[in-house]
Design a protein around this motif. Structure first.
Motif, PDB file in Angstrom:
ATOM      1  N   GLN A   1      31.737  -1.573  24.994  1.00 22.10           N
ATOM      2  CA  GLN A   1      32.266  -1.147  26.293  1.00 22.10           C
ATOM      3  C   GLN A   1      33.128  -2.244  26.915  1.00 22.10           C
TER       4      GLN A   1
ATOM      5  N   VAL B   1      26.287  -1.675  22.391  1.00 19.98           N
ATOM      6  CA  VAL B   1      27.093  -0.706  23.135  1.00 19.98           C
ATOM      7  C   VAL B   1      27.806  -1.401  24.285  1.00 19.98           C
TER       8      VAL B   1
ATOM      9  N   LEU C   1      31.926   5.546  19.679  1.00 18.57           N
ATOM     10  CA  LEU C   1      31.022   6.054  20.707  1.00 18.57           C
ATOM     11  C   LEU C   1      30.955   7.581  20.662  1.00 18.57           C
TER      12      LEU C   1
ATOM     13  N   ALA D   1      25.202   5.392  24.910  1.00 20.73           N
ATOM     14  CA  ALA D   1      26.603   5.587  24.532  1.00 20.73           C
ATOM     15  C   ALA D   1      27.326   6.416  25.583  1.00 20.73           C
TER      16      ALA D   1
ATOM     17  N   LEU E   1      25.884  -0.524  14.866  1.00 19.76           N
ATOM     18  CA  LEU E   1      25.497   0.703  15.558  1.00 19.76           C
ATOM     19  C   LEU E   1      25.160   1.798  14.548  1.00 19.76           C
TER      20      LEU E   1
END
Lengths: 1144, 140
Positions: free
Chosen positions: A520, A516, A544, A561, A498
């Motif tokens: 999550q 992402v 994040l 995000a 990321l």
């Protein structure tokens, strides 16, 4: 007992073939009604009808039987004795052999069989007799559609209600039914036959030899309908859709496991058909069959099913990794979805006792292995060919379904694929160095295929754990332990990828959602048995958050995000995970709030967006957010008021807007708005109370307006009790200020000097203006039931400010009167506070000002005192505006006094005529005076606009106004004749113009349907108004509105007649508007109207054709493109009315 | 009339996405081919590039390309274009319609110097044109 001859005539009417069907229905109803209220007994009826029922004339006998049957079907709710029922059943049973009168017999049988036990029903033996007779005598397939339908209904009824009785018939019954349903084609009957087949199979579940064969026979009949081929698109006439038929047939297919040897091969065969509908149906049938036939019977088909499904999934999966909403609708996507559902059904149902479960079929398939290897070779997204992407998607969904269904399956999938994926991603479980900075180069080009599959796996095993109550202890090689080993390094890999996407912005578009989503999913494993440790969870949140705080210049990444954070919040809220909630609050919510307070580097809009969206994840988070927001808002308020910092005002407006547009509605949705809003409103009033001096002028920033709006929303959300607390508090603060203690408030308002002695709005101090405006806002939104303190003084106060031209005060007064309790109890309030009295007082003072101003004005005319004259006029304008709001409030609650107000306004409109012509010498002064006066009259005309439009700021449903339905329509129909007649009477052109302006407002603000209903009267006036309003530039809005009304009438079916009548005049007017110079929309709409006119009857419009075409030539050269385009379309339409010549 | 179609199997091109333009000409996109239910634009008979507009001098020149070289419909296509333009443009424009060089067998005869025809001929052509093709072609 009713008179015999009265109902005999009904029987005759029914039996007589020459009577119309309406008459016949009426006679059935009449007889049934007589029997229902016991004026006529069934015995008498039957006795009287004996001749009709037994005659040898086929037609009369048929009608007679039908009458008896119809009467019985009207009596399903009337209790009848068992002897009557049994004799009637006996009668109808015997009549089944009479094929000429069969219709009536069937109706009668059905009516009797459908009776409920509490009103007396047919006993089992009789039903059996009936069934026997039916099977022996009725040839179902040789009957007409309607009779067949009745037959099937009788059969269905027998099977449903008397299963034991008809079961005795056994073979005979089955044969009979098979004969009856064989070869049926009408969809209405088919629905019934499918159902009959299903019931039949349920009734005879025995496993004897004969039944096996009869299952085959019945399936043979059913199978020729599969897949349903139904071209009848319109639903209306048969009331049957393809889906209904298909569902019924599916139920029949699944009714017994004995169908299995025949059904599964058929369905699998059709699955390979090229018709998409057949595929879709086959998949649906297959998953249902798997569910109903059971694993034992399906065992031998498992392999075939897997191969068939595999083909479909690989052929039909969507091509993109990220599905768009439009894609989901397409048939292809539907097939893919259905195939996956079917696969899930197979995986969950087909666990065989003595053999490998369905899952291992998938895992051992060499194709899967091969595709897995090939898709995992793809190193970066950009180079992947479409085909591989497609395969990636398919294999992802197959494996995730295999692992989603059971722990066992999940472990198997993980053992086989997960370590290899980790290997490909370069994640090493023994790598203890994760967390500290290391060379990120390896992760910058994460293997995309492996990344995608890995995230899919994680997602499905997260779903699995959420579905389970508690996880049984597992072997050390299960997925849970595997995941625990890897999740640390894995999350680190995600994180660094990321971070690295900054450099690879192009590929980021595809990598970001995957990465992402991976983060999550890792963060949302349910708490108690999460393989993810708390530290990793906090790490993920921090990553994040770092995107949120640091990278809002990359909108896609930033949005993804934020979405992920919201999803995590929602997940925590849903599962009440207290440990995670603490972390979330600490690392996300509180950081964002502190960002709002202390961070100046981020733009305010971004901060507000984040804070309001994160808050929506759950009430607990929202309350933290609200606290933060309120802190900032109030510190800014005091910054403005105490320190006079004007810069704070610019921050305050977006803050308040965010609070009122996003936070409050959310709270309202979750039922928490009352407390929050109450708190906020009270705080504002506390601030008002404390801050003694408000000397700064900052109205121009719109802070006051925004604050008023927030105040309105807040108080509007409160309950009545809280509202009354707020209003009392506000009133105390208001009455403690100095300016209200002026003695002049006590003077009668009809005295003009008294009014002039009160300081004007501009003379008020800033704080006083805030106070009165905010107080007005509170009053505007009160519930009708909320008590208002000291109504008398308030009415007076608002009246004074209304006359001073303070709009919120006028609106507050209007709201008070709109919600005034209609019939006050004697105890609470004295008679002076009754609605009528209050209205009278207010109206009196307003009209006193109006008339005394007029008087003064005439006096002033004689002198040179222009200044006082103009100020007098402005008083009058204020009074008129106040009158309009008052009128609106009365109109909405349906009070009669509105007529009086309308009369006053009308008088004002007509006052132009009696302005005396003063001496010519003072020409200039007179001009000025005329100007002012025309302003006044214009205000009176615009008052009608206020009366009829819906206001955003007060007197609407959101602010609890009392509203009678159709109030606009009522006003329209009462005012239009009055205005029209005064237009006729007036002879000054200026007065007429102003009257047309008022009328125009009424036309354009009344709902179109009401205007169309009066189209004949409306159109001439509308056209006249149009031609007057086109004269000046200042009327262009009015012109446009009137034109819209005209086009509305033009488009309405009901308005056509009036349009045709006036076609010539309308076209003439439109032609003039085509070149209207002040507004493009007017030109465009006029041309559109002309195009619509071209579809009127040719005889009416043909004479106008040359004129229209000539006018349009100019529009072809219009400076605006839209107008030119409309002109071409219109010219085309008019030119082709009669196309023999080019000379247009 | 020939019984078969002259070009039975035309290549159909995708319609170009319209961009917002300021040019006053934008209407010949819906004329249908005399033989096929496709518009002239879809058949690339007329493209946006083949239309020259000179707004200042009020002059429009359309150069079209028949689908096949021996297309006998070229005359009719030219007339269709002319009528459509006459209806869609302000009268101040002079309209020239030409067959693209090298795309038609009777190229020289394919030019339509309409304004130079005698009035009588002009009217008779139009009368013929309208009586035969009006409903089927222009308003299609």
């Amino acid at each position: 007992m009713a008179k015999t001859n009265s109902w005999i005539s009904h029987i005759e009417a029914f039996v007589d073939a020459s009577c119309s069907s309406n008459q016949q229905n009426a006679s059935v109803d009449a007889i049934a009604a007589l029997v229902k209220n016991d004026s006529l007994t069934l015995e008498d009826l039957v006795r009287e009808m004996e001749l009709y029922l037994t005659t040898t004339d086929n037609i009369i006998r048929a009608r007679g039987t039908l009458l008896l049957g119809e009467v019985l079907s009207h009596l399903t709710a009337k209790p009848l004795s068992s002897t009557i029922i049994s004799s009637l059943v006996g009668f109808f049973t015997s009549r089944l052999a009479d094929w000429q009168a069969l219709r009536g017999t069937l109706v009668g049988c059905l009516a009797l069989l459908r009776r409920k036990s509490n009103v007396g029903m047919v006993v089992g033996n009789e039903a059996k007799m009936l069934a026997e007779n039916y099977l022996a005598n009725v040839q179902t397939q040789s009957l007409a559609v309607h009779d067949r339908k009745l037959c099937f209904e009788v059969l269905q009824c027998l099977l449903d209600v008397y299963p034991e009785a008809v079961m005795d018939l056994d073979d005979e019954l089955i044969r009979g039914i098979l004969d009856a349903i064989d070869g049926e084609k009408d969809p209405r009957c088919l629905i019934l036959t499918f159902h009959i087949a299903e019931t039949l199979m349920r009734l005879f579940p025995d496993q004897s030899k004969s039944e096996e064969s009869f299952a085959e026979e019945i399936f043979e009949i059913l199978s020729c309908y599969f897949p349903i081929y139904f071209t009848h698109q319109k639903v209306d006439d048969l009331q049957i859709k393809r889906d209904d038929l298909s569902r019924e047939l599916m139920n029949a297919f699944c009714s017994t496991p004995y169908f299995e040897p025949f059904a599964i091969p058929l369905v699998l065969d059709k699955l390979s058909s090229s018709l998409p509908l057949a595929k879709l149906d086959s998949l649906k049938y297959l998953s249902n069959c798997i569910l109903h036939y059971g694993a034992d019977r399906m065992f031998k088909h498992a392999k075939d099913i897997w191969f068939a499904l595999k083909d479909v999934i690989f052929d039909f999966s969507p091509e993109g990794i990220i599905e768009s909403a439009g894609d989901m609708e397409s048939q292809k996507a539907q097939i893919a979805k259905e195939a996956l559902t079917c696969l899930q059904m197979a995986v969950s149902q087909l666990n065989f006792v003595n053999s490998e479960p369905f899952t291992s079929l998938i895992l051992d398939d060499p194709d899967i292995e091969r595709i897995f290897l090939s898709v995992c070779l793809e190193r970066s997204y950009s180079g992947i060919p479409k085909e591989t992407l497609h395969q990636l998607n398919s294999i992802g969904s197959i494996l995730s379904i295999a692992s989603k269904v059971s722990i066992d399956g999940c472990s198997k999938v993980f053992q086989k694929f997960f370590p290899r994926l980790m290997n490909l991603l370069g994640v090493d479980k023994n790598d203890s160095s994760y967390g500290c900075i290391k060379d990120c180069n390896t992760s910058s080009n994460l293997n995309f295929g492996a990344l995608y599959l890995c995230v899919e796996f994680l997602d499905s095993c997260r779903d699995l754990t959420i579905g389970l109550q508690d996880i049984p202890p597992q072997a050390p090689d299960s997925w849970c332990y595997l995941l625990k080993d890897f999740c640390g390094p894995l999350s680190y890999a995600f994180k660094s990828s990321l971070v690295n996407t900054v450099t690879a912005a192009k590929t980021g578009q595809e990598y970001v959602p995957c990465v992402v989503k991976g983060l999550q999913v890792l963060a949302t494993f349910p708490g108690c048995h999460s393989p993810v440790s708390e530290k990793i969870y906090e790490d993920i949140l921090a990553v994040l958050m770092s995107v949120i705080t640091g990278r809002f210049d990359e909108p896609f990444l930033w949005r993804t995000a934020l979405e992920a954070l919201i999803q995590i919040g929602l997940h925590i809220e849903k599962f009440h995970d207290s440990k995670k909630e603490r972390g979330y609050c600490k690392f996300v919510v509180e950081r964002i709030v502190s960002m709002l307070l202390h961070d100046d580097t981020t733009s305010l809009g971004v901060k507000l967006e984040v804070i309001s969206e994160i808050g929506t994840a759950g009430p607990d988070f929202m309350s933290t957010v609200i606290r933060g927001l309120e802190d900032v808002i109030f510190s800014n308020f005091s910054e403005i008021w105490v320190n006079g910092n004007l810069g704070a005002a610019e921050i305050l407006v977006p803050l308040l807007q965010c609070y009122s547009n996003r936070v409050l509605p959310w709270c309202h949705k979750f039922g928490k708005a009352d407390q929050v809003a109450m708190q906020f409103a009270t705080n504002i009033w506390n601030l008002m109370e404390k801050s003694s001096v408000l000397s700064v002028e900052f109205q121009r920033n719109g802070v006051l307006d925004t604050t008023m709006m927030v105040m309105k929303l807040c108080v509007g959300y409160c309950t009545e009790e809280n509202q009354s607390i707020i209003v009392r508090k506000a009133y105390t603060i208001l009455s403690s200020t100095t300016f209200l203690l002026l003695d002049s408030l006590g003077l009668p308002l009809s005295n003009l000097e008294a009014l002039q002695s009160i300081p004007d709005i501009s003379g008020l101090s800033c704080k006083d203006e805030w106070l009165i405006s905010l107080f007005a806002s509170v009053v505007i939104v009160l519930h009708p039931q909320t008590p208002v303190p000291d109504v008398g003084a308030l009415t007076r106060l608002f009246t004074v400010f209304l006359l001073k031209g303070h709009l919120p005060a006028a609106q507050a007064l209007a709201s008070m009167i709109n919600k005034w309790p209609a019939n006050i109890g004697t105890a609470e309030l004295s008679s002076t506070h009754e609605l009528e009295v209050v209205i009278d007082v207010v109206l009196e003072s307003i009209s006193a000002v109006l008339s005394s101003c007029l008087k003064e004005c005439k006096i002033a005319n004689g002198t040179d005192d222009n200044l006082s004259c103009s100020s007098l006029i402005s008083y009058q304008i204020h009074a008129i505006v106040g009158l309009a709001w008052l009128g609106k409030s009365l109109l909405m609650r349906g009070h009669d006094k509105v007529k009086e107000i309308a009369k006053r306004l009308l008088k004002c409109l007509l006052s132009d005529q009696d302005i005396p012509a003063t001496s010519v010498a003072k020409d200039e002064a007179r001009d000025n005076d005329q100007n002012m006066h025309s302003l006044l009259i214009r205000a009176a005309a615009d008052a009608f606009h206020i009366l009829l439009t819906d206001s955003e700021v007060c007197l609407n449903r959101k602010f609890h106004a009392t509203m009678r339905p159709l109030y606009k329509q009522r006003f329209f129909s009462s005012m239009m004749p009055v205005l029209l007649s005064s237009i006729k009477e007036s002879n000054s052109s200026r007065t007429r113009a102003i009257l047309y302006r008022a009328l125009g407002h009424i036309f354009s603000d009344t709902p179109l349907a009401a205007v169309v209903a009066e189209a004949k009267k409306v159109i001439p006036a509308l056209l006249e108004g149009l031609s007057i309003s086109t004269l000046g530039v200042s009327n262009k809005e009015m012109t446009y509105n009137l034109l819209l009304v005209l086009s509305g009438i033009l488009m309405d079916e009901n308005g056509k007649e009036a349009i045709v009548e006036n076609a010539h005049t309308i076209i003439n007017h439109l032609i003039r508007l085509v070149s209207y110079p002040h507004m493009m929309l007017v030109r465009e709409t006029a041309i559109q109207c002309l195009t619509a006119m071209s579809s009127l009857p040719h005889t009416r419009i043909y004479p106008m054709r040359p004129q229209v075409l000539r006018a349009l030539v100019m529009s072809l050269d219009d400076p605006k493109r839209h107008v030119r385009q409309e002109a071409v379309r219109c010219r085309q339409a008019w030119a082709s009315i009669a196309s023999r010549s080019l000379h247009f | 009339m020939a019984t078969g179609l002259i070009n039975a199997n035309p290549i159909v091109y995708e319609r170009k996405e319209r961009r917002v333009r300021d040019s006053p000409i934008d209407t010949d996109e819906d004329i249908k081919d005399p033989e096929h239910p496709y518009s002239l634009e879809e058949l690339k008979v007329v493209t946006e590039d083949s239309i020259e507009v000179n707004n200042k001098q009020s002059h429009v020149r359309v150069t079209f390309t028949p689908t096949v070289e021996h297309c006998s419909m070229a005359t009719i296509i030219g007339l269709c274009l002319r009528v459509k333009l006459m209806r869609s443009l302000p009268p101040r424009y002079k309209v020239d319609i030409r067959v693209a060089p090298g795309t038609h067998a009777t190229e020289a005869a394919g030019i339509f110097p309409f304004s130079s025809l005698s009035l009588l001929l002009k009217n008779s052509i139009l009368a013929l044109f309208f009586s035969v093709n009006e409903l089927t072609i222009i308003s299609a």
